[in-house]
Design a protein around this motif. Sequence first.
Motif, PDB file in Angstrom:
ATOM      1  N   VAL A  38       0.817  -1.210   0.000  1.00 23.01           N
ATOM      2  CA  VAL A  38       0.000   0.000   0.000  1.00 23.01           C
ATOM      3  C   VAL A  38       0.855   1.265   0.000  1.00 23.01           C
ATOM      4  N   VAL A  39       1.887   1.299   0.859  1.00 25.31           N
ATOM      5  CA  VAL A  39       2.668   2.521   1.042  1.00 25.31           C
ATOM      6  C   VAL A  39       3.862   2.577   0.098  1.00 25.31           C
ATOM      7  N   ALA A  40       4.662   1.501   0.069  1.00 23.55           N
ATOM      8  CA  ALA A  40       5.896   1.542  -0.727  1.00 23.55           C
ATOM      9  C   ALA A  40       5.644   1.345  -2.216  1.00 23.55           C
ATOM     10  N   LEU A  41       4.668   0.470  -2.564  1.00 24.41           N
ATOM     11  CA  LEU A  41       4.425   0.170  -3.976  1.00 24.41           C
ATOM     12  C   LEU A  41       3.106   0.749  -4.478  1.00 24.41           C
ATOM     13  N   HIS A  42       2.403   1.508  -3.633  1.00 23.86           N
ATOM     14  CA  HIS A  42       1.194   2.248  -4.031  1.00 23.86           C
ATOM     15  C   HIS A  42       0.136   1.352  -4.677  1.00 23.86           C
ATOM     16  N   ALA A  43      -0.142   0.223  -4.046  1.00 23.06           N
ATOM     17  CA  ALA A  43      -1.105  -0.738  -4.595  1.00 23.06           C
ATOM     18  C   ALA A  43      -2.536  -0.201  -4.493  1.00 23.06           C
ATOM     19  N   SER A  44      -3.351  -0.555  -5.485  1.00 23.16           N
ATOM     20  CA  SER A  44      -4.777  -0.220  -5.481  1.00 23.16           C
ATOM     21  C   SER A  44      -5.530  -1.249  -4.643  1.00 23.16           C
ATOM     22  N   PRO A  45      -6.841  -1.020  -4.337  1.00 25.91           N
ATOM     23  CA  PRO A  45      -7.614  -2.036  -3.615  1.00 25.91           C
ATOM     24  C   PRO A  45      -7.588  -3.404  -4.299  1.00 25.91           C
ATOM     25  N   VAL A 242      -9.410  -4.977   2.210  1.00 25.42           N
ATOM     26  CA  VAL A 242      -9.646  -3.521   2.215  1.00 25.42           C
ATOM     27  C   VAL A 242      -9.331  -2.854   3.545  1.00 25.42           C
ATOM     28  N   SER A 243      -9.094  -3.628   4.611  1.00 26.27           N
ATOM     29  CA  SER A 243      -8.954  -3.004   5.937  1.00 26.27           C
ATOM     30  C   SER A 243      -7.731  -2.100   6.031  1.00 26.27           C
ATOM     31  N   MET A 244      -6.603  -2.516   5.441  1.00 23.12           N
ATOM     32  CA  MET A 244      -5.407  -1.685   5.534  1.00 23.12           C
ATOM     33  C   MET A 244      -5.586  -0.384   4.743  1.00 23.12           C
ATOM     34  N   ILE A 245      -6.197  -0.470   3.568  1.00 18.76           N
ATOM     35  CA  ILE A 245      -6.478   0.741   2.785  1.00 18.76           C
ATOM     36  C   ILE A 245      -7.455   1.642   3.546  1.00 18.76           C
ATOM     37  N   PHE A 246      -8.437   1.051   4.195  1.00 17.83           N
ATOM     38  CA  PHE A 246      -9.404   1.816   4.996  1.00 17.83           C
ATOM     39  C   PHE A 246      -8.703   2.599   6.098  1.00 17.83           C
ATOM     40  N   LEU A 247      -7.786   1.948   6.819  1.00 18.01           N
ATOM     41  CA  LEU A 247      -7.112   2.604   7.937  1.00 18.01           C
ATOM     42  C   LEU A 247      -6.118   3.662   7.465  1.00 18.01           C
ATOM     43  N   ARG A 249      -5.937   5.224   4.172  1.00 14.84           N
ATOM     44  CA  ARG A 249      -6.410   6.276   3.264  1.00 14.84           C
ATOM     45  C   ARG A 249      -7.727   6.916   3.680  1.00 14.84           C
ATOM     46  N   VAL A 250      -8.567   6.192   4.415  1.00 18.14           N
ATOM     47  CA  VAL A 250      -9.846   6.762   4.848  1.00 18.14           C
ATOM     48  C   VAL A 250      -9.730   7.364   6.250  1.00 18.14           C
ATOM     49  N   ILE A 251      -9.149   6.596   7.179  1.00 17.56           N
ATOM     50  CA  ILE A 251      -9.032   7.059   8.560  1.00 17.56           C
ATOM     51  C   ILE A 251      -7.783   7.912   8.749  1.00 17.56           C
ATOM     52  N   GLY A 252      -6.739   7.674   7.930  1.00 21.36           N
ATOM     53  CA  GLY A 252      -5.538   8.493   7.997  1.00 21.36           C
ATOM     54  C   GLY A 252      -4.562   8.119   9.093  1.00 21.36           C
ATOM     55  N   LEU A 253      -4.511   6.842   9.480  1.00 17.02           N
ATOM     56  CA  LEU A 253      -3.584   6.410  10.530  1.00 17.02           C
ATOM     57  C   LEU A 253      -2.172   6.235   9.981  1.00 17.02           C
ATOM     58  N   PRO A 308     -12.442   9.075  11.706  1.00 17.91           N
ATOM     59  CA  PRO A 308     -11.327   9.690  12.437  1.00 17.91           C
ATOM     60  C   PRO A 308     -11.811  10.293  13.759  1.00 17.91           C
ATOM     61  N   GLY A 309     -10.927  10.314  14.754  1.00 12.06           N
ATOM     62  CA  GLY A 309     -11.295  10.871  16.054  1.00 12.06           C
ATOM     63  C   GLY A 309     -11.779   9.795  17.006  1.00 12.06           C
ATOM     64  N   TRP A 310     -12.728  10.179  17.883  1.00 10.71           N
ATOM     65  CA  TRP A 310     -13.160   9.254  18.934  1.00 10.71           C
ATOM     66  C   TRP A 310     -13.827   8.005  18.380  1.00 10.71           C
TER      67      TRP A 310
END
Length: 424
Positions: A38-45, A242-247, A249-253, A308-310
Amino acid sequence: MSSPSLFRHRNFMLLFGADVISQVGAQISLLALPLVAVVALHASPFETGLLVAAETAAFLLVGLPAGVWVDRMPRRRVLVAADVARAVLLGSVPLAWWLGVLTLPHLYGVALGTGLATVFFDIAYQSYLPSLVERDRLVDGNAKLEIVRSAAGVAGPGAGGWLIQVLTAPVAVLADAVSFLFSALLLRRIDAVERVPERSARRGLAREIGEGLRYVAGHPILRMITAATATANFASGIFNAVSMIFLVRVIGLSEAGIGLLFSVTAAGGLVGAALVGPLTRRVGSARVIWLSAVVFYPFMLLVPLTEPGWRLGLYAVGMFMNSIGIIVYNVGQVSFRQAVTPEHLLGRMNATIRFVVWGVLPLGGLAGGVLGEIAGVRAALWTSVLLGLLSAVPLLLSPLRRMRDLPPAEPAAEPVGDPADRPA
């Protein structure tokens, strides 16, 4: 007089120690490999879904014959060889990264190769414990091994998140490679005597695979446990895609934040390992299997509501409670499988069940990747969770619902075949 603790059992402790080392390393890679993509090779879903599929496709490719081969070989030798193979394959990831040649196809190849080794390791591993301890101590042994798995789930992701942030994800995979080498060294020291069938007793690959299939399909409890676990795992395949992409790109962790979140949620596994013994004694060894699915899994409905957030706490609570249920369920159903199955069929029974329940994971991964591309990652999470709720249905329709405790093991019938094919 009570039996001495398994913690004083030499061969069990060697297996236990090997499991501690390899599980911590595996938890680091649980974060590292998807983050490499996801991060180093910029993989799509969809590309991330392919990685999930590659990790588990081996169960479809060799799952059934692997059970026969494991039953024909010393299981300790299989475990050691699988650990060494995984160490070499995972070690190639940081090497390729340092050389600047790491690609997604390389990552897919490593995932597939380690998956093949894992097929043999897992089948041999679950078939090996009855060779080390008495069958009336299998629940105790499996519970202790699940504590290892759960403790690794708590410590591994946190350490992995820190390592990934400091060293980068590809380099952190090296920790997993080294852990498999240490695991192999401990396994080599086990000196338990194994009974390996004589060549003259073997009846051909297809016939022996058929024995395993008939045994599982003909058992009223095993076949329903298989259906329930397969449903849950297909849903899990969608989730993992999809969970890693969710965390990210969507949640921003950040990587460290994901590691901390995984550690918090995996703490539920420790709670589950501590609860499984008392729960089994209180509600019964049969009831605890289906109750674990009915009581704990519905908390997963909180996960797709994460923001994001609480509201990040919703993800933690849902995954924490689900982790409790997974451990309670697995200890109960795996202990039953080991206790009810004759020793000469253990490998084929485990292979048959794993062929089905792990074979659906790559299909779920592909489905999750497609859903993530078409409908979005949050919609894919909702699909996964709602489908997972259906996993309790086969258990509620099985004889387990009318039982408090599991029945004692029954001797298996003689292998089906021509009289001339059977050993004297």
